[in-house]
Design a protein around this motif. Structure first.
Motif, mmCIF file in Angstrom:
data_model
loop_
_atom_site.group_PDB
_atom_site.id
_atom_site.type_symbol
_atom_site.label_atom_id
_atom_site.label_comp_id
_atom_site.label_asym_id
_atom_site.label_seq_id
_atom_site.Cartn_x
_atom_site.Cartn_y
_atom_site.Cartn_z
ATOM 1 N N SER A 18 19.428 -52.004 12.213
ATOM 2 C CA SER A 18 18.474 -53.096 12.160
ATOM 3 C C SER A 18 17.444 -52.846 11.063
ATOM 4 O O SER A 18 17.486 -51.816 10.370
ATOM 5 N N THR B 3 21.862 -57.626 13.554
ATOM 6 C CA THR B 3 22.140 -56.378 14.247
ATOM 7 C C THR B 3 20.934 -55.943 15.061
ATOM 8 O O THR B 3 19.797 -55.986 14.578
ATOM 9 N N TRP C 237 24.842 -50.478 19.650
ATOM 10 C CA TRP C 237 24.402 -51.577 18.797
ATOM 11 C C TRP C 237 25.182 -52.854 19.114
ATOM 12 O O TRP C 237 26.290 -52.783 19.657
ATOM 13 N N SER D 258 26.786 -53.764 8.178
ATOM 14 C CA SER D 258 25.598 -53.334 8.901
ATOM 15 C C SER D 258 25.417 -51.829 8.834
ATOM 16 O O SER D 258 26.384 -51.077 8.958
ATOM 17 N N ILE E 71 26.278 -56.433 16.973
ATOM 18 C CA ILE E 71 26.283 -57.159 15.704
ATOM 19 C C ILE E 71 26.876 -58.544 15.928
ATOM 20 O O ILE E 71 27.995 -58.664 16.444
#
Length: 290
Positions: free
Chosen positions: A108, A153, A144, A105, A146
């Motif tokens: 987003s 995410t 964040w 990741s 995930i």
């Protein structure tokens, strides 16, 4: 708190368990540290190195690299290691059994990660929380989340922090604690709602005059906070925060504790990495209670 009062664990009780100063490979200014299910320690280096440390043999080996700058790291319950990398502005996942390393990741679809710093795994919801330090001298969002299976995410907590850093999940999994390295130097508690959403953050404690870095939660609810500057370790009882901070350890010489960043509890011992040097320090807590 009175910063001049005596630390709970004096330097005569500390131990340098792994010294990578002159080793080959060198333990390259480790920042993140965690432990696996077999009792090994894992830490990273400033060029993306991923090290595995055998505590019984007191030796280490490099098993991989992100070729970036490895910051905080943590395992999930399937033995997969997650590494925050500030150079790549991304989170990587390393599978020790296969040696596979993958970027999972960078944010987003609409918002990129700026400075992913520390990952904390939530086994109940099977998600990884990742602090985003955003920028030096520039506050910004946030935390964040995930999904470790789908890798979906999202910016879970959009509140602005002044350099969000270490994270720790409460023993009951109902709250996430966040260390703020700049600004007011607060440790925040973010309640997690019934749907897994982030509720309004509240200040657990302020620690002015230091640079907070990592957080380590014990099963009994004591939260340990490592300070990059000065080289100190505090703790606070999250069930009784009104009792204030305790000074666990301090090194005015910045030698055995040299700008500690992150730590991990293994039994009754706190292991911390020293970004300013090349070793791992053990702080025994048996006599003062974990």
């Amino acid at each position: 708190m009175d910063a001049d009062r005596k630390a709970l664990v004096g330097p005569e009780q500390w131990e340098v368990v792994v010294d990578g100063t002159l080793a080959e490979p060198q333990l390259n200014h480790p920042e993140g540290i965690c432990s696996d299910g077999e009792g090994n320690l894992w830490c990273g280096g400033e060029r993306g190195e991923i090290y595995r440390i055998d505590l019984k043999e007191r030796r280490f080996e490099q098993v991989g690299s992100t070729n970036g700058f490895a910051l905080g790291m943590n395992f999930d319950d399937r033995g997969r290691l997650y590494i925050c990398d500030s150079k790549h502005r991304a989170v990587f996942r390393f599978t020790p059994s296969s040696g596979e390393l993958a970027k999972i990741s960078g944010g987003s679809a609409n918002i990129p990660m700026r400075f992913p710093n520390y990952p904390a795994f939530d086994s109940r919801r099977r998600v990884l929380y990742v602090s985003d330090s955003y920028g030096f001298g520039q506050a910004g969002p946030g935390i964040w989340r995930i999904d470790v299976e789908t890798l979906e995410t999202e910016l879970w907590c959009s509140r602005s922090f002044d350099f969000a850093n270490g994270l720790a999940l409460s023993p009951d999994g109902c709250s996430l604690y966040v260390a703020e390295s700049r600004g007011e130097r607060n440790i925040y508690r973010i309640p997690i709602g019934n749907r897994g959403e982030a509720l309004e953050a509240e200040i657990l404690v302020s620690v002015p005059g230091v640079i907070l870095d990592g957080l380590v939660m014990s099963s009994g609810g004591r939260l340990y906070a490592t300070c990059y500057e000065p080289s100190r370790i505090y703790r606070i009882d999250t069930f009784r925060p009104e009792e204030g901070l305790e000074l666990v350890a301090e090194d005015p010489t910045a030698h055995e504790l040299c700008h500690p960043t992150n730590g991990v509890l293994v039994g009754e011992d706190l292991y911390v990495c020293n970004l300013g040097r090349w070793h791992i320090t053990r702080i025994p807590l048996a006599e003062v209670g974990v």
